[in-house]
Design a protein around this motif. Structure first.
Motif, PDB file in Angstrom:
ATOM      1  N   GLU A 219      12.872   5.258   5.740  1.00  0.00           N
ATOM      2  CA  GLU A 219      12.156   3.977   5.824  1.00  0.00           C
ATOM      3  C   GLU A 219      10.774   4.127   6.458  1.00  0.00           C
ATOM      4  OE1 GLU A 219      13.436   0.486   5.391  1.00  0.00           O
ATOM      5  OE2 GLU A 219      15.158   1.191   4.279  1.00  0.00           O
ATOM      6  N   ARG A 220      10.079   5.205   6.140  1.00  0.00           N
ATOM      7  CA  ARG A 220       8.714   5.379   6.667  1.00  0.00           C
ATOM      8  C   ARG A 220       7.805   4.291   6.121  1.00  0.00           C
ATOM      9  NH1 ARG A 220       7.442  11.688   5.939  1.00  0.00           N
ATOM     10  NH2 ARG A 220       5.352  11.012   6.470  1.00  0.00           N
ATOM     11  N   LEU A 221       6.925   3.832   6.954  1.00  0.00           N
ATOM     12  CA  LEU A 221       5.980   2.789   6.585  1.00  0.00           C
ATOM     13  C   LEU A 221       4.684   3.424   6.102  1.00  0.00           C
ATOM     14  CD1 LEU A 221       5.368  -0.282   6.599  1.00  0.00           C
ATOM     15  CD2 LEU A 221       4.496   0.038   8.921  1.00  0.00           C
ATOM     16  N   ILE A 222       4.175   2.938   4.985  1.00  0.00           N
ATOM     17  CA  ILE A 222       2.896   3.401   4.448  1.00  0.00           C
ATOM     18  C   ILE A 222       1.862   2.322   4.753  1.00  0.00           C
ATOM     19  CG2 ILE A 222       1.621   4.074   2.370  1.00  0.00           C
ATOM     20  CD1 ILE A 222       3.876   6.045   3.164  1.00  0.00           C
ATOM     21  N   THR A 223       0.898   2.657   5.611  1.00  0.00           N
ATOM     22  CA  THR A 223      -0.125   1.679   5.992  1.00  0.00           C
ATOM     23  C   THR A 223      -1.495   2.002   5.407  1.00  0.00           C
ATOM     24  OG1 THR A 223      -0.588   2.864   8.056  1.00  0.00           O
ATOM     25  CG2 THR A 223       1.044   1.087   8.145  1.00  0.00           C
ATOM     26  N   ASP A 224      -1.710   3.269   5.032  1.00  0.00           N
ATOM     27  CA  ASP A 224      -2.996   3.651   4.443  1.00  0.00           C
ATOM     28  C   ASP A 224      -2.825   4.892   3.583  1.00  0.00           C
ATOM     29  OD1 ASP A 224      -2.861   5.828   6.243  1.00  0.00           O
ATOM     30  OD2 ASP A 224      -4.241   4.894   7.660  1.00  0.00           O
ATOM     31  N   SER A 225      -3.921   5.337   2.985  1.00  0.00           N
ATOM     32  CA  SER A 225      -3.857   6.472   2.066  1.00  0.00           C
ATOM     33  C   SER A 225      -3.409   7.749   2.764  1.00  0.00           C
ATOM     34  CB  SER A 225      -5.198   6.672   1.350  1.00  0.00           C
ATOM     35  OG  SER A 225      -6.243   6.893   2.269  1.00  0.00           O
ATOM     36  N   ARG A 226      -3.774   7.920   4.018  1.00  0.00           N
ATOM     37  CA  ARG A 226      -3.352   9.136   4.734  1.00  0.00           C
ATOM     38  C   ARG A 226      -1.829   9.213   4.901  1.00  0.00           C
ATOM     39  NH1 ARG A 226      -7.137   8.845   9.700  1.00  0.00           N
ATOM     40  NH2 ARG A 226      -7.038   6.722   8.990  1.00  0.00           N
TER      41      ARG A 226
END
Length: 161
Positions: free
Chosen positions: A34-41
């Motif tokens: 359940e990792r959160l993706i907040t930006d392109s990095r």
């Protein structure tokens, strides 16, 4: 007696052709981080964990990352792997996995073994096809990355999406 066995064989063959194949699909949230993706990095970090670092400069691969409505990672799937300068991407396979895991968003990525980060005409065309299919299914295509062993290009950051 011989007629019965021939007849039984023919009936068995006939029956085999009347069977409908069962389709089995599976998806499991077991072990999901359940990792959160907040930006392109964040997204590139997940992709880099799955691309074979020994082959990123050798052969082209294509992956899709599937996210929930809250931009949490549901899963990642290798869509294709091929030669030095191209790989075949079937949009249906990308969408099939998205539907299977109930994804709300997709991020796609492929590598350029040449080290060139410039998006080709084919890259742009393929992205548009995936974007149109996603839109039809009410799934948002958030980004498309081109990776090299050291850098990346984000279609979204560059205004190409």
């Amino acid at each position: 007696m011989r007629e019965i066995s021939v007849s039984a064989v023919l009936r068995a063959k006939k029956m085999r052709f009347n069977v409908v194949n069962e389709i089995k699909l599976s998806y499991s949230r077991e072990g999901n981080c359940e990792r959160l993706i907040t930006d392109s990095r964040d997204a590139v970090g997940v992709f880099r964990e799955h691309f074979d670092s020994d082959e990123i400069d050798y052969r082209e691969s294509f992956y899709a990352l599937y996210l929930s409505q809250a931009n949490k990672v549901l899963g990642i799937k290798k869509i294709s792997e091929a030669g030095i300068s191209s790989t075949i991407v079937d949009v249906r396979i990308i969408m099939q996995a998205a539907l299977l895991c109930n994804a709300s968003c997709i991020i796609i990525a492929h590598n350029h073994p040449s080290g060139n980060l410039k998006a080709s005409t084919e890259d742009v065309k393929m992205t548009q096809q995936i974007k149109e299919a996603s839109k039809f299914l009410n799934i948002q295509l958030l980004d498309h990355f081109i990776l090299t062993s050291t850098e990346y290009l984000s279609f979204s950051d560059e205004g190409l999406l």
